[in-house]
Design a protein around this motif. Structure first.
Motif, mmCIF file in Angstrom:
data_model
loop_
_atom_site.group_PDB
_atom_site.id
_atom_site.type_symbol
_atom_site.label_atom_id
_atom_site.label_comp_id
_atom_site.label_asym_id
_atom_site.label_seq_id
_atom_site.Cartn_x
_atom_site.Cartn_y
_atom_site.Cartn_z
ATOM 1 N N GLU A 1 0.830 -1.209 0.000
ATOM 2 C CA GLU A 1 0.000 0.000 0.000
ATOM 3 C C GLU A 1 0.860 1.252 0.000
ATOM 4 O OE1 GLU A 1 -3.712 1.769 -0.182
ATOM 5 O OE2 GLU A 1 -3.393 -0.395 -0.002
ATOM 6 N N ILE A 2 1.906 1.252 0.833
ATOM 7 C CA ILE A 2 2.813 2.407 0.881
ATOM 8 C C ILE A 2 3.497 2.599 -0.465
ATOM 9 C CG2 ILE A 2 4.923 3.330 1.917
ATOM 10 C CD1 ILE A 2 4.127 1.925 4.517
ATOM 11 N N CYS A 3 3.939 1.492 -1.078
ATOM 12 C CA CYS A 3 4.629 1.583 -2.367
ATOM 13 C C CYS A 3 3.762 2.244 -3.427
ATOM 14 C CB CYS A 3 5.043 0.190 -2.838
ATOM 15 S SG CYS A 3 6.530 -0.439 -2.050
ATOM 16 N N VAL A 4 2.548 1.729 -3.623
ATOM 17 C CA VAL A 4 1.733 2.262 -4.723
ATOM 18 C C VAL A 4 1.287 3.691 -4.450
ATOM 19 C CG1 VAL A 4 0.957 0.011 -5.527
ATOM 20 C CG2 VAL A 4 -0.403 1.222 -3.812
ATOM 21 N N ASN A 5 1.095 4.043 -3.185
ATOM 22 C CA ASN A 5 0.669 5.406 -2.865
ATOM 23 C C ASN A 5 1.818 6.401 -2.913
ATOM 24 O OD1 ASN A 5 -1.992 4.638 -2.500
ATOM 25 N ND2 ASN A 5 -1.739 4.237 -0.313
ATOM 26 N N THR A 6 3.047 5.902 -2.884
ATOM 27 C CA THR A 6 4.222 6.769 -2.932
ATOM 28 C C THR A 6 4.617 7.136 -4.360
ATOM 29 O OG1 THR A 6 5.095 5.869 -0.860
ATOM 30 C CG2 THR A 6 6.679 6.899 -2.333
ATOM 31 N N VAL A 7 4.346 6.236 -5.284
ATOM 32 C CA VAL A 7 4.821 6.409 -6.658
ATOM 33 C C VAL A 7 4.336 7.720 -7.266
ATOM 34 C CG1 VAL A 7 4.682 5.493 -9.010
ATOM 35 C CG2 VAL A 7 5.120 3.956 -7.101
ATOM 36 N N GLY A 8 3.061 8.054 -7.081
ATOM 37 C CA GLY A 8 2.513 9.270 -7.673
ATOM 38 C C GLY A 8 3.230 10.522 -7.195
ATOM 39 N N ILE B 1 5.913 0.291 9.525
ATOM 40 C CA ILE B 1 7.003 0.354 8.555
ATOM 41 C C ILE B 1 7.408 1.816 8.356
ATOM 42 C CG2 ILE B 1 7.679 -0.159 6.187
ATOM 43 C CD1 ILE B 1 5.333 -2.221 6.264
ATOM 44 N N PRO B 2 8.686 2.137 8.521
ATOM 45 C CA PRO B 2 9.125 3.521 8.310
ATOM 46 C C PRO B 2 8.849 3.977 6.873
ATOM 47 C CG PRO B 2 10.800 2.283 9.469
ATOM 48 C CD PRO B 2 9.789 1.284 8.993
ATOM 49 N N TYR B 3 8.005 4.943 6.739
ATOM 50 C CA TYR B 3 7.610 5.443 5.422
ATOM 51 C C TYR B 3 8.814 5.882 4.605
ATOM 52 C CZ TYR B 3 5.823 8.964 2.123
ATOM 53 O OH TYR B 3 5.562 9.713 1.004
ATOM 54 N N GLU B 4 9.762 6.553 5.254
ATOM 55 C CA GLU B 4 10.889 7.120 4.524
ATOM 56 C C GLU B 4 11.780 6.039 3.912
ATOM 57 O OE1 GLU B 4 11.848 7.617 9.008
ATOM 58 O OE2 GLU B 4 10.101 7.567 7.669
ATOM 59 N N LYS B 5 11.825 4.846 4.503
ATOM 60 C CA LYS B 5 12.634 3.774 3.937
ATOM 61 C C LYS B 5 12.026 3.264 2.628
ATOM 62 C CE LYS B 5 14.773 2.078 8.203
ATOM 63 N NZ LYS B 5 16.173 2.232 7.793
ATOM 64 N N ILE B 6 10.705 3.113 2.630
ATOM 65 C CA ILE B 6 10.025 2.698 1.403
ATOM 66 C C ILE B 6 10.218 3.752 0.321
ATOM 67 C CG2 ILE B 6 7.805 2.146 0.350
ATOM 68 C CD1 ILE B 6 8.513 0.002 2.252
ATOM 69 N N VAL B 7 10.048 5.022 0.706
ATOM 70 C CA VAL B 7 10.220 6.122 -0.256
ATOM 71 C C VAL B 7 11.632 6.112 -0.831
ATOM 72 C CG1 VAL B 7 10.307 8.631 -0.516
ATOM 73 C CG2 VAL B 7 8.476 7.585 0.811
ATOM 74 N N HIS B 8 12.602 5.857 0.025
ATOM 75 C CA HIS B 8 14.004 5.891 -0.397
ATOM 76 C C HIS B 8 14.269 4.903 -1.525
ATOM 77 C CE1 HIS B 8 18.507 5.278 0.857
ATOM 78 N NE2 HIS B 8 18.373 5.852 -0.313
ATOM 79 N N PHE B 9 13.940 3.613 -1.306
ATOM 80 C CA PHE B 9 14.284 2.647 -2.347
ATOM 81 C C PHE B 9 13.367 2.754 -3.553
ATOM 82 C CE2 PHE B 9 11.391 -0.452 -0.171
ATOM 83 C CZ PHE B 9 10.756 -1.013 -1.257
ATOM 84 N N MET B 10 12.084 3.125 -3.354
ATOM 85 C CA MET B 10 11.210 3.326 -4.506
ATOM 86 C C MET B 10 11.660 4.547 -5.301
ATOM 87 S SD MET B 10 9.095 0.888 -4.697
ATOM 88 C CE MET B 10 8.145 1.640 -6.001
#
Length: 397
Positions: free
Chosen positions: A188-195, A248-257
């Protein structure tokens, strides 16, 4: 133009491949190619079906992590414009997998003939993947007449991912395919971060590349990182696994995505030591987003982590090979520039590379001379620094 048609059949423990090579001109007697060492060739024939002689000329052990070993083959007495190679097998390599529900193969497994001796850069390639319609084969369409999925690569590498019985989540700008319920939150975090990342990069680089980003999370135990090919992001599981009930730390997902999405813009340098430009500009595109969204402390933690894991090796290798620490060295060099000259300078350096036609370090430095002459000595000196953590110690204090 030379043409390569690959027909691929998925088995339980291996794949079967028929590689039809159509040459624009007949090779001069001998033709060579490389194939993963875990594949077994059972025959090579010409256009009339006549068996051709071939030999194993060399075994090559890959130094890069998670790459399969490969074998060089030499085909003798080539008198035809058509060669067909039949083989079976399955190499273990980065982001490769074969189960009842998944097939994933790519260039690191050397599943198709490569390093061909005959005009290697002038090939049209296509793959017909012979799996049922209950599979989804990414970036492909099902051809009823062939009873197969048809894949034509956007980039040079042939990567095939066929999935069924998967979970997925979608947004306006992304779709992610994965396999475990416990990964729902990360997906969920991944797909919502992409935009958000796409909007930021489109403004930063002043043009758009893709409207929707497909993401695949392969359920592989080891962490082989992530990569972006044909504007599709491939992960081994998720890069950050946490215990149940821990946010899950949001910033970590954002970083690698952010890093992988940035490769839609930050790419094109040769896969040698010049590749530091691809990786550094992609990494700093992601870090720019984080800094401008109030995650400066996280960025400082990333830099500390890189310093702790840095090894004494300069960015510019003496033999021109790709540095082992290609993701670390350039990031630390840019961090030292960021602390010395500010965020706008980093934006300028990244944008200059993205706009560059000839993607190499020399050309990049040349275009920087007009606007950033004060930064050039810092960059040139940084290319030969063996340990940035010694240079950055005071800046990180």
């Amino acid at each position: 133009m030379n043409n390569m048609r690959l027909d691929l059949w998925k088995g339980e423990k291996e794949i079967k491949v028929k590689a039809l090579l159509n040459f624009e001109e007949t090779p001069e007697d001998v033709f060579s190619f490389h194939l993963g060492s875990d594949y077994h060739i059972y025959k090579i024939v010409d256009g009339a079906g006549k068996l051709l002689e071939y030999e194993r000329a060399e075994h090559i052990t890959e130094m890069a992590p998670y790459w399969a070993d490969r074998t060089k083959y030499i085909v003798k007495n080539v008198k035809d414009k058509h060669i067909c190679i039949y083989y079976t097998g399955m190499s273990k390599a980065q982001h490769t997998m074969l189960t009842n529900d998944i097939l994933s193969v790519n260039g690191s497994s050397f599943w198709y003939p490569c390093y061909m001796s005959f005009q290697p850069k002038s090939w049209n390639k296509e793959v017909f993947v012979h799996v049922d319609k209950d599979y989804l084969v990414l970036n492909s369409r099902f051809i009823n007449d062939e009873n197969a999925w048809h894949y034509i690569p956007q980039e040079g590498e042939l990567f095939i991912i066929a999935l069924k019985n998967y979970r997925y989540k979608t947004s306006n700008s992304s779709v992610i395919y994965y396999y475990f319920e416990e990964d729902d939150q990360k997906a969920e975090i991944c797909v919502n971060t992409v935009g958000k990342l796409l909007s930021y990069y489109e403004e930063l680089f002043e043009y758009k590349t893709v409207s929707q980003v497909p993401i695949v999370s392969l359920p592989i135990d080891f962490n082989a990182g992530a990569y972006n090919i044909d504007s599709t992001i491939i992960l081994n599981r998720f890069l950050f696994d946490y215990e149940d009930n821990i946010e899950i730390p949001y910033e970590k997902i954002v970083h690698f995505m952010g890093h992988e999405i940035a490769h839609n813009w930050c790419c094109g340098a040769d896969f040698t030591w010049e590749d530091w430009l691809n990786e550094t500009t992609a990494e700093w595109s992601s870090l720019l987003f984080l800094i401008e969204n109030d995650y400066k402390d996280y960025v400082e933690d990333v830099i500390r982590f890189y310093c702790e894991n840095e090894k004494p090796e300069p960015i510019r290798t003496t033999d021109g090979s790709r540095p082992q620490q290609v993701h670390i060295k350039g990031t630390l060099l840019f961090y030292s520039i960021y602390k010395e000259f500010g965020l706008d300078t980093i934006k300028g350096l990244v944008k200059a590379f993205v706009k560059l036609k000839g993607k190499n370090t020399e050309n990049w430095i040349t275009v920087l001379k007009d606007k950033y002459p004060h930064v050039i000595p810092h960059i040139i000196k940084g290319l030969d620094v063996e340990l940035f953590k010694d240079v950055l110690f005071e800046k990180l204090a």
